[in-house]
Scaffold this active site. Structure first.
Site, short mmCIF file in Angstrom:
data_model
loop_
_atom_site.label_atom_id
_atom_site.label_comp_id
_atom_site.label_asym_id
_atom_site.label_seq_id
_atom_site.Cartn_x
_atom_site.Cartn_y
_atom_site.Cartn_z
N ASN A 64 5.00 -7.63 -0.12
CA ASN A 64 6.36 -8.00 -0.48
C ASN A 64 7.23 -6.75 -0.53
O ASN A 64 7.12 -5.93 -1.44
CB ASN A 64 6.35 -8.73 -1.83
CG ASN A 64 7.70 -9.26 -2.23
OD1 ASN A 64 8.73 -8.64 -2.01
ND2 ASN A 64 7.69 -10.42 -2.87
N ASN A 71 10.33 -6.36 -1.18
CA ASN A 71 11.20 -6.31 -2.35
C ASN A 71 10.47 -5.71 -3.55
O ASN A 71 11.01 -4.89 -4.28
CB ASN A 71 11.74 -7.70 -2.69
CG ASN A 71 12.66 -8.23 -1.63
OD1 ASN A 71 13.60 -7.57 -1.23
ND2 ASN A 71 12.37 -9.43 -1.14
N ASP A 74 0.55 -9.78 -10.27
CA ASP A 74 0.81 -11.19 -10.02
C ASP A 74 1.84 -11.59 -11.05
O ASP A 74 1.79 -11.15 -12.20
CB ASP A 74 -0.44 -12.05 -10.10
CG ASP A 74 -0.27 -13.37 -9.37
OD1 ASP A 74 0.31 -13.36 -8.26
OD2 ASP A 74 -0.69 -14.41 -9.89
N ASP A 109 15.05 -15.37 -9.25
CA ASP A 109 16.10 -14.58 -9.91
C ASP A 109 17.45 -15.29 -10.01
O ASP A 109 18.14 -15.16 -11.03
CB ASP A 109 16.27 -13.23 -9.23
CG ASP A 109 15.12 -12.28 -9.51
OD1 ASP A 109 14.22 -12.62 -10.31
OD2 ASP A 109 15.10 -11.18 -8.92
N HIS A 150 10.32 -8.42 -16.60
CA HIS A 150 8.89 -8.56 -16.86
C HIS A 150 8.09 -7.51 -16.09
O HIS A 150 7.19 -6.89 -16.64
CB HIS A 150 8.44 -9.97 -16.46
CG HIS A 150 8.98 -10.38 -15.11
ND1 HIS A 150 10.32 -10.61 -14.90
CD2 HIS A 150 8.37 -10.54 -13.92
CE1 HIS A 150 10.51 -10.91 -13.62
NE2 HIS A 150 9.35 -10.87 -13.02
#
Length: 191
Positions: free
Chosen positions: A9, A11, A68, A151, A176
């Site tokens: 990923n 991002n 995760d 988001d 988080h």
């Protein structure tokens, strides 16, 4: 120190490199020659995180970390949780996932939720885990164009904007993932 981040990923890679700064060099899966899909078959966020790190360590022998993340919605008994990325199907489409979640919450009065990230670090075969949680609310429509995943529909506690309405730096101060990576960074600096 060089560490492989077990994700494809882009991002997440950008967000994590910004959080860790120059003190750690992040090596990508592509750079270590890992082109296969890393299994994510466990029933919990923590176990999925461990499974990914274990796969890299067992198959490539490289110090690594994996994460995760899941969105847990109270009114849906913790859904989508470990299935957050593929909530609406194997296509892993963020819009499809958000639309399904919003549909399921149409009549819900309790829209409280939390994002949870668990990071698993493997250094020389020794495993460590770090957890970060941020609580908030699921709003009724998508807002903002920054970030990724859920988001645009998540407003963290004590804020009025979604994660997608915040800059990467703003989100990195309270997300988080930022909370879990802060614990990871502190561990790496002290050990």
């Amino acid at each position: 120190m060089k560490l492989c981040f077990a994700t494809n990923n882009i991002n997440k890679l950008r967000e994590v490199q910004a959080m860790l700064g120059d003190q750690f060099s992040i090596v990508t899966l592509e750079e270590i020659g890992c082109t296969e899909d890393i299994p994510e078959t466990k029933e919990t966020i923590a176990d999925n995180s461990a499974q990914k790190a274990e796969y890299i360590w067992d198959n490539y022998g490289i110090n690594c970390f994996s994460d995760d993340t899941g969105l847990e919605v109270h009114a849906l008994s913790g859904e989508p949780g470990v299935y957050s990325a593929r909530y609406a199907g194997p296509q892993r489409n963020a819009d499809d996932n958000m639309n399904l979640l919003l549909d399921k919450l149409t009549t819900a009065s309790d829209r409280s939720a939390q994002f949870k990230t668990v990071i698993t670090l493997v250094i020389d075969g020794i495993y460590h885990q770090f957890e970060g949680i941020v609580s908030g609310q699921i709003i009724h429509e998508k807002r903002g164009h920054e970030g990724f995943g859920y988001d645009p529909i998540f407003v963290p506690e004590d804020y009025s904007r979604t994660f997608a309405e915040m800059t990467m730096n703003e989100k990195a101060q309270l997300s988080h993932r930022a909370r879990a990576f802060k614990k990871l960074t502190e561990f790496l600096q002290n050990n």
